[in-house]
Design a protein around this motif. Sequence first.
Motif, PDB file in Angstrom:
ATOM      1  N   ASN A  39      -4.337  -7.215   3.474  1.00 32.95           N
ATOM      2  CA  ASN A  39      -3.518  -6.179   2.858  1.00 32.95           C
ATOM      3  C   ASN A  39      -4.058  -5.737   1.500  1.00 32.95           C
ATOM      4  OD1 ASN A  39      -1.015  -4.552   2.819  1.00 32.95           O
ATOM      5  ND2 ASN A  39      -0.444  -5.898   1.137  1.00 32.95           N
ATOM      6  N   GLY A  44      -2.670  -3.127  -1.320  1.00 33.11           N
ATOM      7  CA  GLY A  44      -1.412  -3.862  -1.361  1.00 33.11           C
ATOM      8  C   GLY A  44      -1.561  -5.206  -2.052  1.00 33.11           C
ATOM      9  N   CYS A  47      -1.786 -11.269   0.465  1.00 33.97           N
ATOM     10  CA  CYS A  47      -0.847 -11.806   1.441  1.00 33.97           C
ATOM     11  C   CYS A  47      -1.172 -13.252   1.788  1.00 33.97           C
ATOM     12  CB  CYS A  47      -0.847 -10.932   2.688  1.00 33.97           C
ATOM     13  SG  CYS A  47       0.181 -11.551   4.041  1.00 33.97           S
ATOM     14  N   GLN A 114       3.963  -7.769   9.154  1.00 31.40           N
ATOM     15  CA  GLN A 114       4.744  -7.112   8.110  1.00 31.40           C
ATOM     16  C   GLN A 114       3.938  -6.009   7.428  1.00 31.40           C
ATOM     17  OE1 GLN A 114       6.034  -9.728   5.008  1.00 31.40           O
ATOM     18  NE2 GLN A 114       6.924  -8.111   3.771  1.00 31.40           N
ATOM     19  N   HIS A 115       2.720  -6.314   7.020  1.00 32.83           N
ATOM     20  CA  HIS A 115       1.906  -5.320   6.322  1.00 32.83           C
ATOM     21  C   HIS A 115       1.312  -4.290   7.267  1.00 32.83           C
ATOM     22  CE1 HIS A 115       1.795  -8.445   2.989  1.00 32.83           C
ATOM     23  NE2 HIS A 115       2.370  -7.383   2.480  1.00 32.83           N
ATOM     24  N   ALA A 117       3.029  -3.003   9.788  1.00 35.89           N
ATOM     25  CA  ALA A 117       4.108  -2.019   9.905  1.00 35.89           C
ATOM     26  C   ALA A 117       4.212  -1.161   8.648  1.00 35.89           C
ATOM     27  CB  ALA A 117       5.424  -2.736  10.172  1.00 35.89           C
ATOM     28  N   ARG A 118       4.062  -1.786   7.491  1.00 34.97           N
ATOM     29  CA  ARG A 118       4.140  -1.055   6.220  1.00 34.97           C
ATOM     30  C   ARG A 118       2.994  -0.053   6.099  1.00 34.97           C
ATOM     31  NH1 ARG A 118       4.770  -4.871   1.199  1.00 34.97           N
ATOM     32  NH2 ARG A 118       6.587  -5.433   2.465  1.00 34.97           N
ATOM     33  N   TYR A 119       1.814  -0.441   6.567  1.00 34.77           N
ATOM     34  CA  TYR A 119       0.646   0.438   6.539  1.00 34.77           C
ATOM     35  C   TYR A 119       0.885   1.684   7.379  1.00 34.77           C
ATOM     36  CZ  TYR A 119      -4.394   1.580   7.019  1.00 34.77           C
ATOM     37  OH  TYR A 119      -5.624   2.179   7.006  1.00 34.77           O
ATOM     38  N   ASP A 120       1.624   1.508   8.467  1.00 37.29           N
ATOM     39  CA  ASP A 120       1.881   2.593   9.407  1.00 37.29           C
ATOM     40  C   ASP A 120       2.941   3.577   8.901  1.00 37.29           C
ATOM     41  OD1 ASP A 120       1.510   3.944  11.797  1.00 37.29           O
ATOM     42  OD2 ASP A 120       2.998   2.773  12.875  1.00 37.29           O
ATOM     43  N   LEU A 121       3.821   3.119   8.012  1.00 41.20           N
ATOM     44  CA  LEU A 121       4.982   3.917   7.602  1.00 41.20           C
ATOM     45  C   LEU A 121       4.649   5.309   7.063  1.00 41.20           C
ATOM     46  CD1 LEU A 121       7.449   1.380   5.948  1.00 41.20           C
ATOM     47  CD2 LEU A 121       7.798   2.719   8.021  1.00 41.20           C
TER      48      LEU A 121
END
Length: 275
Positions: A39, A44, A47, A114-115, A117-121
């Motif tokens: 990440n 980010g 992690c 988790q990261h 999904a966050r990357y995809d947002l």
Amino acid sequence: MALFTGSFKEFEKYVGPTTNKLITKLGKELKREQKSCQNHQIGGENCGVWKRLDAAHFSSQGRDRKSMIKELLELNFKITEDLYDVDLDKFIILFEEQHRDKGLNSNLIMLCRQHHARYDLPYKGKNVDFEYEDVEILENYSLLPLLLTDAISEHKSTEIKKAIVKEINELGVTLSNCSYAKFTNKKWQFDIKEDKLKQDLYFVFYNQSDYSFDIGKITEAELDGISMSLKQKEYDDRKAERSFSFDFDGDNYIEKSTQQIVKVIYSNRFEIQTE
């Protein structure tokens, strides 16, 4: 020789699944070297999670799978504006070479769930197709992490083993039928008394860098088949032991001297728990 003639949309419909399989293979290969979430490489936080990882393209840089396919089609197989005549064998070779160019880590990145999904947002709802290839080992979405105590944070082996056994006692794991090792010198080393090998045996593979662990099992029958091939350690003051040395190949733990595969049956981690 297999040939395809059609539009990009049709190519993706019929050949896309094959490219996904290739990316899954390349992701597993990358994971043998890159075992933790990257990440921090996309701006980010650090992690450190080293399990439940996905292989993702650098989509934020326009290097998603479909863009890379389109690039190859345009350069090598274009007939007219949206018509391509493709030698499929040649395309697959080029597609793999394209990902290996400058190294797999230049085109793929390993991210925890988790990261990932966050990357995809940021791209949700936009007219951009970002796909991620799953190379996870084992999911435990319903599991809560174990409490990270002071003793465990200091990597006290006895306390770690007791906490793990207490948590998964319902799986039939006890202190007498499991063995514990932490990741040291790029391997997990278990030295186990020979009389302990006359039963099904559970192995706790612990990673002290992020307090995560996996549990694998070797049956009594499997142990009987490999025990004589394991290195023996003899002592004057205690019982003889057999040495197990494990690598991780991205899917399973493999005992190096016998090539015995140990599949993961449980994964979890320790975390500080707040109110």
